[in-house]
Motif scaffolding. Structure first.
Motif, PDB file in Angstrom:
ATOM      1  N   PRO A  99      -5.304  -3.353 -10.896  1.00 16.79           N
ATOM      2  CA  PRO A  99      -5.543  -4.568  -9.701  1.00 16.79           C
ATOM      3  C   PRO A  99      -4.028  -5.171  -9.532  1.00 16.79           C
ATOM      4  N   PHE A 105      -5.389  -8.513  -0.718  1.00 22.45           N
ATOM      5  CA  PHE A 105      -6.543  -7.856   0.151  1.00 22.45           C
ATOM      6  C   PHE A 105      -7.812  -7.696  -0.559  1.00 22.45           C
ATOM      7  N   GLU A 106      -8.863  -7.376   0.137  1.00 25.18           N
ATOM      8  CA  GLU A 106     -10.131  -7.656  -0.424  1.00 25.18           C
ATOM      9  C   GLU A 106     -10.288  -6.515  -1.861  1.00 25.18           C
ATOM     10  N   LEU A 107      -9.747  -5.397  -1.312  1.00 24.32           N
ATOM     11  CA  LEU A 107      -9.766  -4.291  -2.552  1.00 24.32           C
ATOM     12  C   LEU A 107      -8.821  -4.484  -3.729  1.00 24.32           C
ATOM     13  N   LEU A 138       2.200   1.533  -3.531  1.00 19.60           N
ATOM     14  CA  LEU A 138       1.276   1.993  -4.455  1.00 19.60           C
ATOM     15  C   LEU A 138       1.035   3.425  -4.183  1.00 19.60           C
ATOM     16  N   SER A 139       0.789   4.116  -2.980  1.00 20.77           N
ATOM     17  CA  SER A 139       0.353   5.305  -2.781  1.00 20.77           C
ATOM     18  C   SER A 139       1.388   6.441  -3.486  1.00 20.77           C
ATOM     19  N   LYS A 181       1.494   6.068  -7.158  1.00 19.84           N
ATOM     20  CA  LYS A 181       0.269   6.972  -7.730  1.00 19.84           C
ATOM     21  C   LYS A 181       0.347   8.563  -7.699  1.00 19.84           C
ATOM     22  N   ARG A 182       1.118   8.841  -6.550  1.00 13.67           N
ATOM     23  CA  ARG A 182       1.303  10.433  -6.221  1.00 13.67           C
ATOM     24  C   ARG A 182       2.298  10.788  -7.297  1.00 13.67           C
ATOM     25  N   VAL A 189       0.888  -1.182   0.030  1.00 18.15           N
ATOM     26  CA  VAL A 189      -0.237  -0.172  -0.032  1.00 18.15           C
ATOM     27  C   VAL A 189       0.646   1.207   0.068  1.00 18.15           C
ATOM     28  N   GLN A 228      -3.271  -7.570 -12.717  1.00 17.18           N
ATOM     29  CA  GLN A 228      -2.423  -6.794 -14.008  1.00 17.18           C
ATOM     30  C   GLN A 228      -1.185  -6.102 -13.407  1.00 17.18           C
ATOM     31  N   SER A 237      -8.487  -6.252  -6.155  1.00 19.28           N
ATOM     32  CA  SER A 237      -9.015  -5.992  -7.808  1.00 19.28           C
ATOM     33  C   SER A 237      -9.702  -4.966  -8.057  1.00 19.28           C
ATOM     34  N   LEU A 238      -9.923  -3.953  -7.005  1.00 23.60           N
ATOM     35  CA  LEU A 238     -10.431  -2.826  -7.523  1.00 23.60           C
ATOM     36  C   LEU A 238      -9.696  -1.443  -7.526  1.00 23.60           C
ATOM     37  N   LEU A 239      -8.346  -1.822  -7.579  1.00 22.95           N
ATOM     38  CA  LEU A 239      -7.450  -0.837  -7.337  1.00 22.95           C
ATOM     39  C   LEU A 239      -7.242  -0.081  -8.819  1.00 22.95           C
ATOM     40  N   ALA A 240      -6.741   1.175  -8.871  1.00 23.98           N
ATOM     41  CA  ALA A 240      -6.325   1.528 -10.287  1.00 23.98           C
ATOM     42  C   ALA A 240      -5.799   0.561 -11.113  1.00 23.98           C
ATOM     43  N   ARG A 245     -13.434 -10.859 -20.291  1.00 23.43           N
ATOM     44  CA  ARG A 245     -14.688 -11.264 -19.896  1.00 23.43           C
ATOM     45  C   ARG A 245     -15.688 -12.062 -20.811  1.00 23.43           C
TER      46      ARG A 245
END
Lengths: 348, 348
Positions: B288, B279-281, B257-258, B261-262, B254, B334, B283-286, B343
């Motif tokens: 994945p 972690f749960e999220l 990644l932060s 991104k910055r 994390v 990814q 796959s929803l990251l900018a 899909r």
DNA sequence: CTGAAAGCGCTTACAG
DNA sequence: CTGAAAGCGCTTACAG
């Protein structure tokens, strides 16, 4: 060497070592009142030397209540609750209390069972994020017998207990208004657990904002376990598709976000979204989520302090009328349609 | 009505109500051996009618050990640990044990203090994600007195305790190899807490993969609290910039990644990344995140079962040599450079 | 199958 | 300031 004898050294051993009565040792342990300076020193020295530790079970048996508080949360998998639980444990420890943990999984019978375990263990007080009406009666019975109870995050009527809540209505109102300010007219309100007053208040906040703006409300409110993402996606293909959605908690936000991603629906262009409940990774998502931040840590801290206060003052037998309501904060990111804050140029 | 008298009804009350001795009631409560069918029925009826509940403190005082296990984790804010804690609590409850929770915050003195509280409370056994060498001696002393201990996720040598671990080396090896397969040659290994053997093993896995491929290793290994993101960014501007990074746990992932991104560094084009810990999220990251999934729930389950087993067999006094090592799984998304899975066309 | 006695380790009155 | 006695609610031997 391996006899199962823990805490081998007792208060009697310490007393003997000092040539005093057990009462004197007991006094030293419990605040050394009415004990001469010198005596206290001698006893303390012996305690340290023998590595004596008072047996809590024995103290409890006499004093009727242990220095342990019970914490009941629906789940520890939800970061909101685990953060809260973490804060509770911290504050309790600072104050000399241990925390007995229970994750009831919003399971009716489990919650009731846990409550009865609490009683069996002479727990001093209870901190609960209540999940079930079924255990209400039991909670109330515990209250009647003098056990202090503080409800966190949501409350049930009819329970005479302390309450630590969040400004749900205000937070939801602000979030919805923000969406309206972005020009949205058809805003969908989505979520689970409408039976909890916390969620109910959020719905009220949404409602108030929509009514004030003269807009008509749209809801998708389902029971736990029902996949909510597909329903939101389906609504997009209806006659009056929403252009924005307000999700009532983080579980809902994640479910909706997942569905939108799966369907490759662009946020916020095709659908804007604001969620109630912020989480650590919200800013690293594909589209950073605008969210109403709840102070989970503060919630836990305040509740624990409230409980311990009523333990100290011993007014658990009286009515517990304290109520604390903590403010929420709208964290603007991009999922609502706001532009990313332009970064300050960094010196190369 | 509001006397602080909990658990008003005692075993004596039940005995009186049935016109029997307390022993008979005690026998019924504890498995009804050597009690006539009819007697048992009568007693059980009285227990239900009076709403009697045995006082755990009293039982503990006699039996020397309470039906409570202690769980010590560094933090509940880390989803890995909170998931683990959740599983522990569940399994323990199923088996009739309560869970005493402690979050030590990797604070040396706190962990030691908690351990001593455990002893005071006649805890039956301890589940610990050990954070500190300082409390080792105390743990070992507890072991010597016959208290079963199971270490979770990481272990310290010299403690005779059960162990439930994860295949750290293998997971890291596979992750690093995957990056190599993507054509990366300069892969940076980044993380905190190298003093823990779990992290150490992951480093070994990375090392092995790099050596096997004949590549040279690069590390950024810092102490907790040091911002690690900026260091990774800085390495990108060095003479030999990495093209991929392997992060040693989710906190590190994390943080990196932060920072990426910055700095608007594109993943995986400018820098590919695989993290240890899913972690749960993710796959929803900018982008994945490809990650090595650790079975946190299974870890907690196995550890709790192991502890309770040794409680049951009462072999806590003997050596605890059980060791379970759970497999990890590489979840391809990814951030490593893999293409999103196409899909399945959905029927409109 | 059933029960009276003793005691787990502490603290609460009660005396000195 | 200090201590001997009693008892918290249960269970562990020990008898019947």
């Amino acid at each position: 060497m391996s006899t199962r004898s823990r805490s081998v050294v007792t208060i009697a051993d310490v007393a003997r070592a000092c040539g005093v009565g057990t009462m004197t040792v007991s006094r030293v342990i419990n605040g050394k009142k009415h004990v001469s300076e010198e005596m206290a020193r001698r006893v303390e020295e012996a305690i340290a030397r023998l590595n004596y530790q008072p047996n809590e079970a024995a103290r409890t048996l006499k004093g009727r209540t242990s220095r342990t508080i019970g914490l009941i949360v629906p789940s520890l998998s939800d970061p909101f609750f685990s953060q809260c639980a973490h804060a509770v444990q911290q504050v309790a420890a600072e104050q000399g209390y241990m925390t007995m943990l229970f994750a009831c999984e919003a399971n009716r019978s489990v919650e009731a069972e846990e409550l009865s375990q609490m009683r069996a263990r002479n727990i001093a007080g209870i901190l609960i994020v209540p999940s079930s009406e079924n255990s209400l009666e039991q909670l109330q019975e515990l209250r009647r017998s003098g056990m202090p109870v503080v409800m966190i995050d949501r409350t049930f009527a009819g329970i005479d207990a302390g309450e630590v809540m969040v400004e749900n209505l205000e937070g939801a109102f602000r979030a919805t208004n923000h969406l309206i300010d972005h020009g949205h007219r058809r805003i969908l309100c989505v979520g689970y657990d409408r039976e909890y007053n916390s969620i109910g208040e959020r719905i009220e906040g949404y409602k108030k904002a929509m009514q004030t703006a003269g807009l008509s409300q749209q809801y998708i409110l389902v029971k736990r376990g029902v996949p909510i993402g597909p329903k939101v996606v389906a609504s997009l293909r209806s006659a009056k598709p929403p252009s924005a959605v307000f999700t009532l908690n983080n579980v809902t936000s994640v479910a909706v976000l997942s569905a939108l991603k799966r369907e490759e629906i662009r946020i916020p262009q095709q659908l804007a979204i604001i969620g109630f409940d912020d989480f650590e990774l919200a800013s690293l998502l594909a589209v950073p989520l605008t969210a109403v931040r709840q102070p989970a840590t503060e919630l836990g801290r305040h509740a624990t302090r409230m409980l311990i206060d009523s333990l100290r003052t011993g007014n658990g037998g009286e009515r517990m009328t304290s109520r604390i309501v903590l403010p929420t904060e709208l964290i603007l990111r991009q999922s609502c349609g706001c532009e990313p804050i332009s970064r300050i140029a960094r010196p190369s």
